[in-house]
Write an enzyme that holds these catalytic residues in place. Sequence first.
Site, PDB file in Angstrom:
ATOM      1  N   CYS A 190     -24.148 166.222 -25.017  1.00 44.05           N
ATOM      2  CA  CYS A 190     -25.111 165.914 -25.995  1.00 44.05           C
ATOM      3  C   CYS A 190     -25.004 164.692 -26.687  1.00 44.05           C
ATOM      4  O   CYS A 190     -23.792 164.281 -26.966  1.00 44.05           O
ATOM      5  CB  CYS A 190     -25.494 166.975 -26.783  1.00 44.05           C
ATOM      6  SG  CYS A 190     -25.612 168.705 -26.583  1.00 44.05           S
TER       7      CYS A 190
ATOM      8  N   LYS B 299     -19.578 162.792 -18.863  1.00 39.18           N
ATOM      9  CA  LYS B 299     -18.798 161.945 -19.023  1.00 39.18           C
ATOM     10  C   LYS B 299     -17.785 162.283 -20.278  1.00 39.18           C
ATOM     11  O   LYS B 299     -16.594 161.978 -20.099  1.00 39.18           O
ATOM     12  CB  LYS B 299     -19.646 160.597 -19.264  1.00 39.18           C
ATOM     13  CG  LYS B 299     -18.476 159.267 -19.398  1.00 39.18           C
ATOM     14  CD  LYS B 299     -18.101 159.110 -17.850  1.00 39.18           C
ATOM     15  CE  LYS B 299     -16.930 157.913 -17.859  1.00 39.18           C
ATOM     16  NZ  LYS B 299     -16.016 158.016 -16.973  1.00 39.18           N
TER      17      LYS B 299
HETATM   18  C1  G6P Z   1     -15.015 165.373 -17.068  1.00 43.33           C
HETATM   19  C2  G6P Z   1     -15.557 164.390 -15.722  1.00 43.33           C
HETATM   20  C3  G6P Z   1     -14.380 164.239 -15.229  1.00 43.33           C
HETATM   21  C4  G6P Z   1     -13.218 163.462 -16.029  1.00 43.33           C
HETATM   22  C5  G6P Z   1     -12.815 164.759 -16.993  1.00 43.33           C
HETATM   23  C6  G6P Z   1     -11.692 164.237 -18.021  1.00 43.33           C
HETATM   24  O1  G6P Z   1     -14.914 166.574 -16.135  1.00 43.33           O
HETATM   25  O2  G6P Z   1     -16.633 165.001 -15.026  1.00 43.33           O
HETATM   26  O3  G6P Z   1     -14.627 163.086 -14.043  1.00 43.33           O
HETATM   27  O4  G6P Z   1     -12.081 163.252 -15.218  1.00 43.33           O
HETATM   28  O5  G6P Z   1     -13.982 164.815 -17.763  1.00 43.33           O
HETATM   29  O6  G6P Z   1     -12.264 163.179 -19.001  1.00 43.33           O
HETATM   30  P1  G6P Z   1     -11.414 162.287 -19.878  1.00 43.33           P
HETATM   31  O7  G6P Z   1     -12.095 161.644 -20.594  1.00 43.33           O
HETATM   32  O8  G6P Z   1     -10.558 163.238 -20.552  1.00 43.33           O
HETATM   33  O9  G6P Z   1     -10.524 161.570 -18.853  1.00 43.33           O
END
Ligand code: G6P
Length: 591
Positions: free
Chosen positions: A2, A586
């Site tokens: 959100c 994201k």
């Molecule tokens: C979500 C996204 C992944 C990402 C993960 C960790 O699950 O879909 O693509 O790798 O978050 O995010 P971060 O911001 O902690 O690296």
Amino acid sequence: MCGIYSSLSTNKMLCSDFLISLKELEYRGYDSAGLVTLDKNKKYKSYKTLSKIDDLKLKISKEESSSLLIGHTRWATHGKPNIKNCHPHIIENLSIVHNGVVENYDDLKKNKIFKNVKFKTDTDTEMILLLIYNYCKSNSFINAVKKTIKLIKGSNAFVCSNIGKGINELAAYKNNTPLYFGIKNNGEKVFSSDVNAMSNSLKGYYYLDNNDIVHITNKNTALYNKKNKRIVLKKIVDSNFKRPKIVSSCYTYSEIKDQKKIISTYGKNIQKIYNVVRKIKKPNEINIIGCGSSYNAGLLAKAFLEKNSNIPTSVYRPSEFNFFLNNKNKLFIFISQSGETADICSLIESKKEFFSNSLSIVNNDDSRLVRESKYNINLNVGLERGVAATKTFSSQILVLNIISKILSKDNNNLVFPSSSVINKLFSYEKEIIKLSKKYSKFKNLFVLGRNYNFPIACEAALKIKEISYIHAEGAPSSEIKHGPIALFDNKFPVIFLVSNKKETIHSEISSLNEVISRTNNIFLIAPDTVVKKLEPKTLSKIDVIAVPDFQNDMAPILYLIILQLFSYHLAKSKKLNIDQPRNLAKVVTVE
Ligand code: G6P
């Protein structure tokens, strides 16, 4: 997840300008969006969509303007994604947008306040609004908000507006999930979940601390801390934001391409990284913690740290972290591109003493994780908007490799792939497009690799899953006899990564031959010299991309780029939304 974007000004603001900022939140992931404006009778008027922000643009006239604008992108956590549940919610003079989850929703619903109250939506947001509404009957608006936040539990951020006679006011609250307060050059006051969304003409901003309340009216701004004390808003950070240049209509593709420059010039960051790492006493042990792609970067970092710095390293997902271990002479490395991933932030916050020797590797200096960790290294690759991590993943690998060299005192030996090596990889794109068309027809894929290529196999499988919705699994190629081989047949293709490591090359090739004898669909990625040595008979049975020979720790990046392009084209050939894959976000601000 959100996103909140809301503005108050003494002058009227164009809704179309406001939507440009709201659109900046799209990349975080959402399933519905809405906004309220004030009509000429000073009444709320709301617009909602289950589609893109551009759809809201179509519903609102170009000239429409308002001195109060409350906007939201919703990623459903409490109640289905439909128009009824889409924010903002309104009751009479009040309207609200909310991120997070009211964890004690069920208990609170039994409160006598809600006796005989019929909820109009399935959201926990409505409960917050009803509480404020109820307290407003005998309190000022701001006191009603203060009373409400005492009741709700969980990671929450909200902005609530109150329109009255001659005065419009906004109150914003945050606990754990991020919220920024910004002041624009023209005096407009803004709340946003993402500093990037308010970056245009921004004079300065303030990152709300947990349990802060910011109360703004047309004339005044007041900040109350968690003890309910009015404090001076003095931590306003000067803004110097630049919106990143996009070289393609697809962010993910643009970000894959950004790596051409990022990788070959990453050496410019070494001194900064050195300045941080030299402050850290060489640990006896390292624990790395991350989610998704950041976890996969951790797997590769383990290999770097154990080989280069001789430090035993374990990699954990935050939910699986083992507290029975002690923290003596240990360094905790937290990896997260956003720095806001709830699972990681809650872990570090849950035992601050235990994680006191912590280093975070993040792409956002002003994030929850950076605030909680002792040391921090910024990836410094600009905002990444595609949900699938690409340039942030490769830069995580670069930073972690540099750290492993600094800890081993061997930082003279850092060689990054040159731009000609990287350009060579991009020159295979036509071939990759052809292969992606072929492999997009399958429902399953294996990605196999050994040593440094195992984490790359896991990352490639994650990319394929995330954006092309093909089930993909990453596994060590040395392990196929212990399970994966049972699945190999012509319907289950294999992407096979072979290294040029002389200690393992023979067994890697023999595993490849075992795969060739069980499936017709194999895509091999291997160094040029290795491919040249393969028998013509073998080559005739498989699809091959030969990467330039690169004899150091950075070699996995070459395979990575081929596989990022491959995943992108798989998704493209299936005509999917690559930047915002279904159900994914994201910035994952809810556990
Ligand atoms: C979500 C996204 C992944 C990402 C993960 C960790 O699950 O879909 O693509 O790798 O978050 O995010 P971060 O911001 O902690 O690296």
